[in-house]
Design a protein around this motif. Structure first.
Motif, mmCIF file in Angstrom:
data_model
loop_
_atom_site.group_PDB
_atom_site.id
_atom_site.type_symbol
_atom_site.label_atom_id
_atom_site.label_comp_id
_atom_site.label_asym_id
_atom_site.label_seq_id
_atom_site.Cartn_x
_atom_site.Cartn_y
_atom_site.Cartn_z
ATOM 1 N N THR A 31 0.827 -1.209 0.000
ATOM 2 C CA THR A 31 0.000 0.000 0.000
ATOM 3 C C THR A 31 0.857 1.252 0.000
ATOM 4 O OG1 THR A 31 -1.815 -1.132 1.133
ATOM 5 C CG2 THR A 31 -1.769 1.260 1.262
ATOM 6 N N LEU A 65 0.622 3.948 -2.875
ATOM 7 C CA LEU A 65 0.176 5.304 -2.553
ATOM 8 C C LEU A 65 1.237 6.340 -2.887
ATOM 9 C CD1 LEU A 65 -1.777 4.815 0.799
ATOM 10 C CD2 LEU A 65 -2.678 5.076 -1.520
ATOM 11 N N HIS A 101 -8.315 16.429 8.642
ATOM 12 C CA HIS A 101 -8.781 15.809 7.397
ATOM 13 C C HIS A 101 -9.339 16.879 6.463
ATOM 14 C CE1 HIS A 101 -9.764 12.595 4.849
ATOM 15 N NE2 HIS A 101 -10.884 12.159 5.382
ATOM 16 N N TRP A 114 -9.853 13.492 0.321
ATOM 17 C CA TRP A 114 -9.461 12.099 0.090
ATOM 18 C C TRP A 114 -7.988 12.014 -0.298
ATOM 19 C CZ3 TRP A 114 -7.433 10.821 -4.626
ATOM 20 C CH2 TRP A 114 -7.694 11.692 -5.699
ATOM 21 N N ASP A 128 -5.635 13.289 1.205
ATOM 22 C CA ASP A 128 -4.822 13.103 2.412
ATOM 23 C C ASP A 128 -4.288 11.679 2.478
ATOM 24 O OD1 ASP A 128 -5.766 15.631 3.043
ATOM 25 O OD2 ASP A 128 -7.124 14.952 4.628
ATOM 26 N N ILE A 129 -5.097 10.720 2.036
ATOM 27 C CA ILE A 129 -4.744 9.310 2.198
ATOM 28 C C ILE A 129 -3.507 8.930 1.378
ATOM 29 C CG2 ILE A 129 -5.551 6.944 1.840
ATOM 30 C CD1 ILE A 129 -8.326 7.902 2.677
ATOM 31 N N GLY A 183 -0.133 8.248 3.253
ATOM 32 C CA GLY A 183 0.230 6.844 3.110
ATOM 33 C C GLY A 183 1.568 6.618 2.456
ATOM 34 N N PHE A 202 -5.554 2.366 7.453
ATOM 35 C CA PHE A 202 -6.433 3.508 7.640
ATOM 36 C C PHE A 202 -7.785 3.078 8.190
ATOM 37 C CE2 PHE A 202 -3.454 4.651 4.331
ATOM 38 C CZ PHE A 202 -3.112 5.958 4.619
ATOM 39 N N SER A 226 -11.626 4.389 7.701
ATOM 40 C CA SER A 226 -12.342 5.245 6.763
ATOM 41 C C SER A 226 -13.838 5.067 6.944
ATOM 42 C CB SER A 226 -11.944 4.896 5.327
ATOM 43 O OG SER A 226 -12.639 5.700 4.388
ATOM 44 N N ALA A 238 -9.048 0.179 -1.479
ATOM 45 C CA ALA A 238 -8.931 0.483 -0.050
ATOM 46 C C ALA A 238 -9.157 -0.766 0.793
ATOM 47 C CB ALA A 238 -9.936 1.570 0.335
ATOM 48 N N THR A 291 -7.845 -1.404 4.791
ATOM 49 C CA THR A 291 -8.582 -0.317 5.430
ATOM 50 C C THR A 291 -9.709 -0.873 6.291
ATOM 51 O OG1 THR A 291 -8.103 1.172 3.583
ATOM 52 C CG2 THR A 291 -9.963 1.757 4.989
ATOM 53 N N THR A 312 -14.364 15.820 6.646
ATOM 54 C CA THR A 312 -13.374 16.733 6.078
ATOM 55 C C THR A 312 -13.775 18.180 6.330
ATOM 56 O OG1 THR A 312 -14.535 16.604 3.958
ATOM 57 C CG2 THR A 312 -12.636 15.157 4.254
#
Length: 258
Positions: A47, A51, A79, A82, A84-85, A89, A96, A98, A112, A117, A152
């Motif tokens: 991952t 990422l 946050h 999206w 951000d992930i 990561g 994560f 979620s 995910a 996740t 968010t």
């Protein structure tokens, strides 16, 4: 390079990365069927690798400050989007937590899921089960990242950190790693990156890909020892640290110091 050509090149690069992600996820499915042990560690490594490529396909210039912890911690971050992930990561091998709606997203939801996740339904009765999963995950010595605001924002504030999501750190004695993420465009708060309101994933993605390169600052702050802190105080301290990193001294920080 013209804007149209740049946009199409970005789309092509992103599609290539997503194709690679689908291949990796399919491989994970094969490993699951073979009953491979310690699959979560493999998931985290794959991952992070994926990422990092996904983050590289997005029009962001990222600067990371602070020390990546050398021991498993519960990462807690404000946050904004999206995005951000993939950006967070790429910093370390993470799992994560979620919202459940992400599981239903085409392609991204399946990726995910295969990345390990954990999903939670807002307002549902499965928070106890999720808490057990978080505790088990941390107890097995793996990094985990959560967004304790539960939603968010546009990046102009940090909402309340829900303390129940930090219970796992208290139960396991695992330190909390606060993280502050900020998106900037021409030195000001970026208004394109936030994924809020009625945004849908595809429209937001296309808007991001059409935009100029934005700056992203990721600050890894001083870890907080869970120790004998209750989850409420731990959540307030973590929120205060993130808020102070982004905006200066926060109300929470002032109250804690008083």
């Amino acid at each position: 390079m013209g804007k149209s050509l740049r946009f199409h090149l970005r789309v092509a690069r992103l599609l290539a990365v997503l194709g690679l992600g689908l291949a990796l996820a399919a491989w994970v499915s094969v490993l699951e069927r073979l009953g491979r042990d310690r699959l979560m560690a493999t998931r985290q490594r794959l991952t992070r690798w994926f990422l990092a490529r996904l983050a590289g396909a997005l029009p962001f210039r990222v600067r990371v400050s602070g020390q990546v912890p050398d021991r498993p911690m519960l990462w807690v971050s404000n946050h904004v989007s999206w995005t951000d992930i993939p950006l967070l990561g790429a910093v370390a091998p993470l799992s994560f937590l979620s919202k459940a709606e992400v599981r239903a997203w085409p392609v991204a939801g399946w990726l995910a899921h295969k990345a390990g996740t954990l999903f939670i339904r807002r307002g549902s009765g499965d928070s106890g089960l999720v808490g057990q999963q978080l505790t088990r995950h941390l107890g097995e010595g793996r990094h985990l990242l959560i967004f304790p605001e539960g939603t968010t924002t546009d990046g102009s504030l940090v909402k309340t950190f829900h303390s129940r999501l930090l219970t796992s750190a208290v139960d396991t004695g695992v330190p909390v790693q606060p993280v502050a993420i900020r998106y900037l465009r021409d030195g000001r708060r970026d208004e394109i990156a936030p994924f809020i309101g009625d945004d849908d994933l595809l429209s937001h993605l296309l808007r991001v890909l059409r935009s100029e390169v934005a700056e992203v600052e990721i600050q890894l702050l001083e870890p907080i020892a869970a120790g004998e802190l209750g989850r409420t105080l731990l959540a307030r301290k973590a929120k205060g640290a993130v808020e102070r990193a982004l905006f200066g001294e926060s109300e929470d920080e002032g109250a804690l110091a008083a």
